[in-house]
Write a protein that holds these residues in place. Structure first.
Motif, PDB file in Angstrom:
ATOM      1  N   ALA A 120      96.698 -32.984  44.727  1.00  0.00           N
ATOM      2  CA  ALA A 120      95.852 -33.095  45.900  1.00  0.00           C
ATOM      3  C   ALA A 120      94.424 -33.268  45.572  1.00  0.00           C
ATOM      4  O   ALA A 120      94.340 -33.361  44.004  1.00  0.00           O
ATOM      5  N   ASP A 121      93.184 -33.506  46.150  1.00  0.00           N
ATOM      6  CA  ASP A 121      92.176 -33.869  45.719  1.00  0.00           C
ATOM      7  C   ASP A 121      91.033 -33.197  45.280  1.00  0.00           C
ATOM      8  O   ASP A 121      90.403 -32.369  44.225  1.00  0.00           O
ATOM      9  N   TYR A 122      91.177 -31.830  45.900  1.00  0.00           N
ATOM     10  CA  TYR A 122      90.565 -30.558  46.074  1.00  0.00           C
ATOM     11  C   TYR A 122      90.111 -29.408  44.299  1.00  0.00           C
ATOM     12  O   TYR A 122      89.740 -29.378  43.334  1.00  0.00           O
ATOM     13  N   PRO A 123      91.487 -29.675  43.642  1.00  0.00           N
ATOM     14  CA  PRO A 123      91.953 -28.777  42.396  1.00  0.00           C
ATOM     15  C   PRO A 123      90.771 -30.046  41.519  1.00  0.00           C
ATOM     16  O   PRO A 123      90.756 -29.040  40.425  1.00  0.00           O
ATOM     17  N   ALA A 124      90.993 -31.002  41.921  1.00  0.00           N
ATOM     18  CA  ALA A 124      89.817 -31.977  40.228  1.00  0.00           C
ATOM     19  C   ALA A 124      88.911 -31.308  41.275  1.00  0.00           C
ATOM     20  O   ALA A 124      87.483 -31.125  39.981  1.00  0.00           O
ATOM     21  N   GLY A 125      88.187 -31.434  43.113  1.00  0.00           N
ATOM     22  CA  GLY A 125      86.952 -30.886  42.095  1.00  0.00           C
ATOM     23  C   GLY A 125      86.394 -29.709  41.966  1.00  0.00           C
ATOM     24  O   GLY A 125      85.371 -29.695  41.265  1.00  0.00           O
ATOM     25  N   LEU A 126      87.222 -29.013  42.308  1.00  0.00           N
ATOM     26  CA  LEU A 126      86.943 -27.030  41.778  1.00  0.00           C
ATOM     27  C   LEU A 126      87.086 -27.425  40.054  1.00  0.00           C
ATOM     28  O   LEU A 126      85.863 -26.787  39.297  1.00  0.00           O
ATOM     29  N   LEU A 127      88.208 -27.759  39.272  1.00  0.00           N
ATOM     30  CA  LEU A 127      88.142 -27.889  38.102  1.00  0.00           C
ATOM     31  C   LEU A 127      87.646 -29.080  37.075  1.00  0.00           C
ATOM     32  O   LEU A 127      86.326 -28.529  35.641  1.00  0.00           O
ATOM     33  N   GLY A 128      86.534 -29.762  38.418  1.00  0.00           N
ATOM     34  CA  GLY A 128      85.657 -31.118  37.357  1.00  0.00           C
ATOM     35  C   GLY A 128      84.492 -30.397  37.566  1.00  0.00           C
ATOM     36  O   GLY A 128      83.656 -31.041  36.727  1.00  0.00           O
ATOM     37  N   LEU A 129      84.264 -29.595  38.655  1.00  0.00           N
ATOM     38  CA  LEU A 129      83.062 -29.138  39.095  1.00  0.00           C
ATOM     39  C   LEU A 129      82.815 -27.537  38.410  1.00  0.00           C
ATOM     40  O   LEU A 129      82.022 -27.196  38.023  1.00  0.00           O
ATOM     41  N   GLY A 130      84.098 -26.584  37.853  1.00  0.00           N
ATOM     42  CA  GLY A 130      83.031 -25.246  37.392  1.00  0.00           C
ATOM     43  C   GLY A 130      83.734 -24.403  38.502  1.00  0.00           C
ATOM     44  O   GLY A 130      82.689 -23.363  38.447  1.00  0.00           O
ATOM     45  N   ALA A 131      84.284 -24.919  39.142  1.00  0.00           N
ATOM     46  CA  ALA A 131      83.987 -24.088  41.025  1.00  0.00           C
ATOM     47  C   ALA A 131      84.523 -22.247  40.565  1.00  0.00           C
ATOM     48  O   ALA A 131      85.075 -22.184  39.773  1.00  0.00           O
ATOM     49  N   THR A 132      84.184 -21.458  41.480  1.00  0.00           N
ATOM     50  CA  THR A 132      85.141 -19.811  41.424  1.00  0.00           C
ATOM     51  C   THR A 132      85.346 -19.634  42.566  1.00  0.00           C
ATOM     52  O   THR A 132      84.882 -20.123  44.008  1.00  0.00           O
ATOM     53  N   VAL A 133      86.400 -19.474  42.453  1.00  0.00           N
ATOM     54  CA  VAL A 133      87.189 -19.134  44.036  1.00  0.00           C
ATOM     55  C   VAL A 133      87.375 -17.425  44.273  1.00  0.00           C
ATOM     56  O   VAL A 133      87.573 -16.623  43.212  1.00  0.00           O
ATOM     57  N   ASN A 134      86.743 -17.341  44.971  1.00  0.00           N
ATOM     58  CA  ASN A 134      86.724 -15.572  46.009  1.00  0.00           C
ATOM     59  C   ASN A 134      87.456 -15.746  46.761  1.00  0.00           C
ATOM     60  O   ASN A 134      87.950 -16.800  47.948  1.00  0.00           O
ATOM     61  N   THR A 135      88.349 -14.765  46.594  1.00  0.00           N
ATOM     62  CA  THR A 135      89.625 -14.338  47.117  1.00  0.00           C
ATOM     63  C   THR A 135      88.925 -12.636  47.398  1.00  0.00           C
ATOM     64  O   THR A 135      88.215 -12.412  47.667  1.00  0.00           O
ATOM     65  N   ASP A 136      90.224 -11.540  48.903  1.00  0.00           N
ATOM     66  CA  ASP A 136      90.068 -11.228  49.640  1.00  0.00           C
ATOM     67  C   ASP A 136      89.911  -9.790  48.736  1.00  0.00           C
ATOM     68  O   ASP A 136      89.359  -7.873  48.988  1.00  0.00           O
ATOM     69  N   ARG A 137      90.380  -9.802  46.980  1.00  0.00           N
ATOM     70  CA  ARG A 137      90.047  -8.637  45.955  1.00  0.00           C
ATOM     71  C   ARG A 137      89.401  -9.239  45.031  1.00  0.00           C
ATOM     72  O   ARG A 137      89.149  -8.412  44.286  1.00  0.00           O
ATOM     73  N   ARG A 138      88.638 -10.473  44.446  1.00  0.00           N
ATOM     74  CA  ARG A 138      88.477 -10.650  43.364  1.00  0.00           C
ATOM     75  C   ARG A 138      87.591 -11.876  42.925  1.00  0.00           C
ATOM     76  O   ARG A 138      88.027 -13.251  44.167  1.00  0.00           O
ATOM     77  N   ALA A 139      86.930 -12.259  42.239  1.00  0.00           N
ATOM     78  CA  ALA A 139      86.608 -13.935  42.386  1.00  0.00           C
ATOM     79  C   ALA A 139      87.933 -14.657  40.295  1.00  0.00           C
ATOM     80  O   ALA A 139      88.236 -14.171  39.924  1.00  0.00           O
TER      81      ALA A 139
END
Lengths: 266, 823
Positions: A120-139
């Motif tokens: 999948a493409d987005y995983p590289a987008g998240l990792l390559g851009l240093g993103a943060t995933v917000n869930t219903d309980r944490r970041a």
């Protein structure tokens, strides 16, 4: 497909309640990966909880130093978003390279990262851009989110709400896609922020990964030529009909340079 | 009857080409479009009968194994299951599937005792729903005793013992071997200054239409009659062989055609699915629908294409004059042999291409392997022949340092040499090959691209220009299916391949055409309407079209071998002549004029030279239908205006006994020139198209728009064959890419933005109006042209293209090797 009960909650709380009430429940986002695997009877669940009715999960907003993309935001919306196009054009390019028009109109960023397909493409987008995933309980930092083949750090019943992408000084995207599926054979996202560089590769291993040697070289000299002589080992790389591991290793070098050139062109 | 060698029958053409047409030659929109584009088509899965049940099949996981035992008790116990059938049970009531090989090769609709390829049906379930049927399949327990899997076509030549797929045909997997010299091969090679040799590999691909094969069968116990709705073709030609398999008399089987959601040849007959659905319906006592799923279709659809390795030689003089060819070929037919080596009979129609080559030797070995069997696929083997000869010609250009265009100009058959008998005995009816080449070169700006290529090479970019000048044989005749068979086992030596039609004029003067062949993804209704409109000078919108089932149909081979437009034009033209004669007779009484003084003019029949003295077709039709007593008492003048017409192939002859002359069997021969311009990304191995020109000469064009659609679709199909498509079996005979996510088709993103199509029209002297077929041409011309373009692009690296497909992985591997060798 095996039988299941279909749920369509209108709120995140309702979705969480239905998932926690089920012994074998799964959330459904765009359905671009989950439904085909269910159709082929590779996956089954007792309860399918459709998140498409939860309006609050979709949308894009520009924050202070970052862009927040709701989990149920379609790829097409990312492609067309003025906020993304202005702040992180490489991310819009990534979204525009996913699948075809139909997939981009249906598939979501949350679905993509939760399914965690190795190509999948987005995983590289998240990792390559240093993103943060917000869930219903944490970041969760992208570096900690992708843990293996189709595996993430998510706990049972945990639902991704949004993803925050810090706005980099520069970022570039290069992808060599499979001709039929458009999944990445190898794709690279590179970004430069302050003096630090992140370079993430998808499609080549069980899950997305960074290449520290390349990042270090680029931190000193952000140019394609800075990576001359840096070869990624083919050991442990994926092999399939479309690419063996040596070809993939070669493509990582090629795509990394193209991603850097893409970043410099913006 | 003995005929002199190379006897050419007199032309039966009745309608000569014209300088101006009423309906032919116009790019009118397809008659089929409204129905199909608004979702009103009826495809195989749209058929629904009262009380209908659904079937699913259990597929073999083994490439080659004995079936030791089958326990179906758990499946039978599942609620909603109506019946579970094994091969042994099916074989008690149903015979083997239709087969044209000689000696015969036995295939059952459910495998008996042995499975011979992955995906072969081992058992079938009928249930209240497809879901239940598939659940039940998972409950069937089968014990297998694996046998050696034969996968490599060259190893298949020498396999014996347990590795033999069909021991009853002998202790070998060689299904067929024969060597034939067509003409003076030894003498011609002795005169050669140079012999080009290439080992060429054509990969296994297939038609893979979006809609798979399906049939809904009903067995009426009261009448003992089957009705089978299916997306098959040829049902009015050899459909009765399904009745033979079902062990009923042919009149007790009615095959009702559905629309086909694509075929590309692969639905030519589909006898196995029809036979299976019929067998299950009779056993279950209910109508049964069976539709292949994607994996069924890819692993067991009986329609894989040619899979050949050639040791090919071309003998030339130093000045580039082509003399002769020697082709040693092994073809991997898979597990069964339904059409024998028909695909090689086909290739003999144009094996020496458009060139003045005097002779050819063909050494043909067909082998059995543990793969899905071959069937029909756009080109039916001739596309491989085109690839082989064009690769040899390009190799000769390189060796002799002759420009590819000059080499072709020098060797193309000249306009004054037609009709031309080529070495195998087939006839090329007509052509103007230099004109096609000129048109293509003019459209592509050849010199301009050569200039751009040189500039790009300075920048480190790899642009290549390829050219193919290929034959596009059309209008097959049945002899190709058996001409290779040995004299001692000739098989079913059929020689008829007609097409038929019926036309009814309604009381208001409008027409209904009944076709005896199915909708197959092409434009059969549009073709029939345009020809009838031409003949009767009738508004095309006053004509509608339907399809006859096999109860009502006449002998009709249907589409296939690029024959339908030519053949339906012949049939419609013949029927229209009957209609016209009847209308003229009726009108002559109404107008009190001799029929010979009357003419059809724009929707009316009138007295020649007397404007205003005329009756509309509506008036004539009404009279013919309802006013019999106004007409004379001629006993042969009956009420109504109807005609049925069977049009036999316009020109064919029988092969000679020794088969050194195959006779005329594929004589309506078009020609094409394809010129793609590609850029190869040497870092990734990806090929992109910068330009593409395809010029075709298909004789008189009935509808330039639909013909261009065929050319473009066929070209994209050829791009798939050249760059992407390949059924990949591993060493155990497992098909690795049985889904469209792994079997790569070109999508719009791999396709040239504009495939620029040009036309040259050289009418055939043998067909009505001079029409030639054009259904397969694109796929017959694109692969060699693309191979040449890629090779041209990589000339600085010395890469040679001897095999397809050129996937990025394969091409990058070739580039890496060339770079390592200092290319």
């Amino acid at each position: 497909m095996y039988p299941f009960t279909y749920h369509r909650p209108a709120s995140l709380d309702d979705a969480k309640a239905r998932l926690s009430a089920s012994e074998d429940g799964r959330p459904l986002a765009g359905g671009m990966s989950l439904l085909p695997t269910m159709r082929f009877r590779l996956t089954s669940c007792a309860d399918l909880v459709d998140l498409n009715g939860i309006e609050a999960l979709a949308g894009i907003e520009r924050g202070d130093g970052h862009v927040r993309i709701g989990a149920m935001t379609r790829h097409a919306a990312v492609v067309e978003s003025p906020e993304v196009g202005e702040a992180i054009p490489a991310l819009a390019a990534l979204a525009g390279s996913i699948g075809d028009v139909q997939v981009r109109n249906r598939g979501t960023i949350g679905g993509s990262i939760c399914f965690a397909d190795p190509a999948a493409d987005y995983p590289a987008g998240l990792l390559g851009l240093g993103a943060t995933v917000n869930t219903d309980r944490r970041a969760i930092a992208a570096d900690d989110f992708f843990t293996g083949l189709y595996e993430t750090a998510l706990e049972d019943g945990e639902i991704v709400v949004s993803v925050d992408f810090p706005v980099p000084a520069r970022a570039g995207w290069a992808k060599f896609g499979n001709q039929a599926s458009r999944f990445a054979v190898v794709a690279v996202m590179v970004s430069l922020s302050g003096g630090s560089v992140r370079l993430a590769v998808t499609g080549a291993r069980s899950h997305v990964f960074r290449v520290p040697e390349m990042e270090q070289a680029l931190a000193g000299d952000f140019s394609a030529e800075a990576m001359d002589g840096i070869a990624v080992s083919s050991e442990g790389l994926n092999e399939d009909l479309h690419a063996d591991k040596d070809y993939r290793a070669h493509l990582i070098g090629v795509m990394a340079k193209r991603a850097v050139r893409d970043a410099l062109a913006q | 009857m003995t005929r002199e060698r190379h006897y050419i029958p007199e032309s039966r053409q009745r309608e000569k080409p014209k300088s101006k047409y009423f309906a032919i030659g116009h790019s009118m929109k397809r008659v089929e479009d409204t129905r199909l584009l608004t979702g009103s088509g009826t495809y195989a899965d749209d058929v629904s009968l009262p009380n209908m049940a659904h079937a699913a099949v259990l597929r073999s996981p083994h490439a080659h194994a004995r079936i030791v035992s089958i326990d179906k008790s758990k499946a039978e116990a599942l609620p909603g299951v109506l019946c579970v059938m094994t091969g042994a049970e099916a074989a008690e009531v149903t015979g083997p599937c239709a087969d044209f090989s000689s000696p015969p090769t036995t295939q059952h609709c459910i495998a008996v005792d042995k499975v011979r390829h992955v995906g072969e049906t081992v058992a079938a379930v009928v249930a209240e729903s497809r879901y239940i049927a598939e659940d039940a399949c998972e409950l069937i327990e089968v014990e297998y005793d694996p046998l050696p899997a034969v996968v490599d076509l060259e190893e298949a030549v020498t396999s014996t013992g347990d590795a033999v797929l069909h021991p009853e045909r002998g202790d070998t997997n060689v299904a067929h071997h024969r060597v034939i010299d067509f003409g003076t091969v030894d003498e011609d090679f002795a005169q050669a200054d140079l012999v080009i040799e290439r080992r060429l590999r054509w990969p296994r691909s297939g038609g893979t239409p979006i809609e798979t094969v399906g049939a809904t069968a009903h067995y009426d116990r009261g009448t003992g009659k089957f009705t089978i709705h299916a997306n098959t073709s040829m049902y009015n030609y050899v459909g009765w062989l399904i009745a033979v398999s079902l062990k009923v008399e042919p009149h007790r089987l009615n095959i009702v055609p559905t629309d086909a959601g694509g075929s590309f040849g692969s639905k030519l007959f589909c006898h196995k699915v029809c036979t299976l659905a019929g067998t299950l319906a009779r056993a279950a006592g209910r109508p049964v629908k069976y539709l292949e799923d994607r994996i069924d279709n890819m692993t067991s659809g009986d329609a894989h294409g040619s899979d050949r390795v050639y040791d090919a030689k071309l003998a030339l003089k130093r000045d580039g004059t082509m003399l002769s060819m020697r082709l040693k070929v092994i073809d991997d037919y898979g597990a069964y042999f339904q059409y024998g080596v028909g695909q090689h009979g086909n290739a003999m129609a144009q094996v020496t291409g458009p060139y003045k080559i005097n002779s050819v030797q063909v050494d043909l070995t067909a082998v059995f392997t543990n793969k899905c069997q071959q069937g029909a696929y756009r080109g039916f083997g001739s596309e491989v022949g085109n690839f082989v000869i064009e690769r040899l010609v390009d190799a000769a250009c390189e060796e002799l340092d002759i420009d590819p265009i000059e080499m072709r100009r020098q060797n193309l058959i000249e306009q004054d040499q037609f009709p031309y008998i080529m070495p195998t005995g087939n006839m090329y009816d007509s052509g103007n090959y230099q004109a096609v080449l000129d048109e293509a070169l003019g459209m592509i700006d050849y010199d301009g691209w050569r200039q751009k290529q040189a500039e790009a090479r300075e920048e480190g970019r790899y642009i290549g220009i390829g050219i193919s000048t290929c034959q596009e044989r059309s209008v097959f005749s049945a002899t190709e299916f058996w001409m290779w068979n040995p004299n001692e086992t000739p098989g079913f030596t059929l020689s008829s391949s007609p097409e038929s039609v019926s036309v009814n004029i309604d009381p208001t003067g409008k027409a209904f055409i009944t076709l005896n062949a199915p909708f197959w993804g092409n434009s059969p209704e549009t073709m029939a309407v345009q020809v009838l409109a031409e003949k009767l000078e009738m508004d095309p919108s006053d004509i509608s079209v339907g399809y006859a089932d096999s109860d009502k149909g006449f002998n009709s081979s249907g589409p296939g071998g690029s024959r339908f437009t030519v053949m339906i034009a012949g049939a419609v033209s013949g029927a229209a002549d009957v209609i016209k004669e009847k209308m003229l007779r009726v009108a002559s009484h109404m107008l009190e004029a001799d029929p010979s003084d009357l003419e059809f003019r724009n929707g009316s029949i009138g007295v020649q030279g007397v404007p205003g003295k005329e009756k509309t077709l509506a008036e004539v039709a009404l009279h013919a239908h309802y006013f019999r007593l106004d007409l004379p008492e001629d006993h042969d003048l009956t009420s109504g205006i109807d005609a049925a017409y069977v049009y036999d192939h316009p020109v064919t002859t029988m092969p000679s006994e020794d088969r050194t002359d195959l006779g005329i069997f594929y004589p309506i021969v078009g020609h094409m020139c394809h010129i793609p311009v590609v850029e190869v990304d040497v870092e990734t191995g990806k090929v992109d198209f910068l330009d593409y020109v395809a010029v075709h000469d298909c004789g008189t064009m009935v509808n330039p728009m639909t013909l261009a659609g065929h050319v473009r679709g066929g070209t994209v199909n050829g791009i798939g064959s050249a760059l992407y498509e390949h059924f990949h079996y591993d060493e155990n005979g497992q098909l690795q890419n049985a889904l469209l996510s792994d079997y790569l088709h070109p999508t719009p993103m791999e396709t040239p933005v504009d495939i620029r199509v040009g036309h040259v029209e050289t009418p055939s002297p043998f067909t009505e109006y001079g029409i030639k077929g054009g259904g397969e041409g694109g796929r017959m011309g694109a692969p060699p042209a693309i191979a040449a373009a890629v090779e041209d692009a990589l000339k600085p690296l010395g890469v040679k293209v001897d095999s397809l497909p050129l996937t990025p992985k394969v091409l990058r591997g070739m580039i890496r090797e060339a770079e390592a060798n200092g290319g």
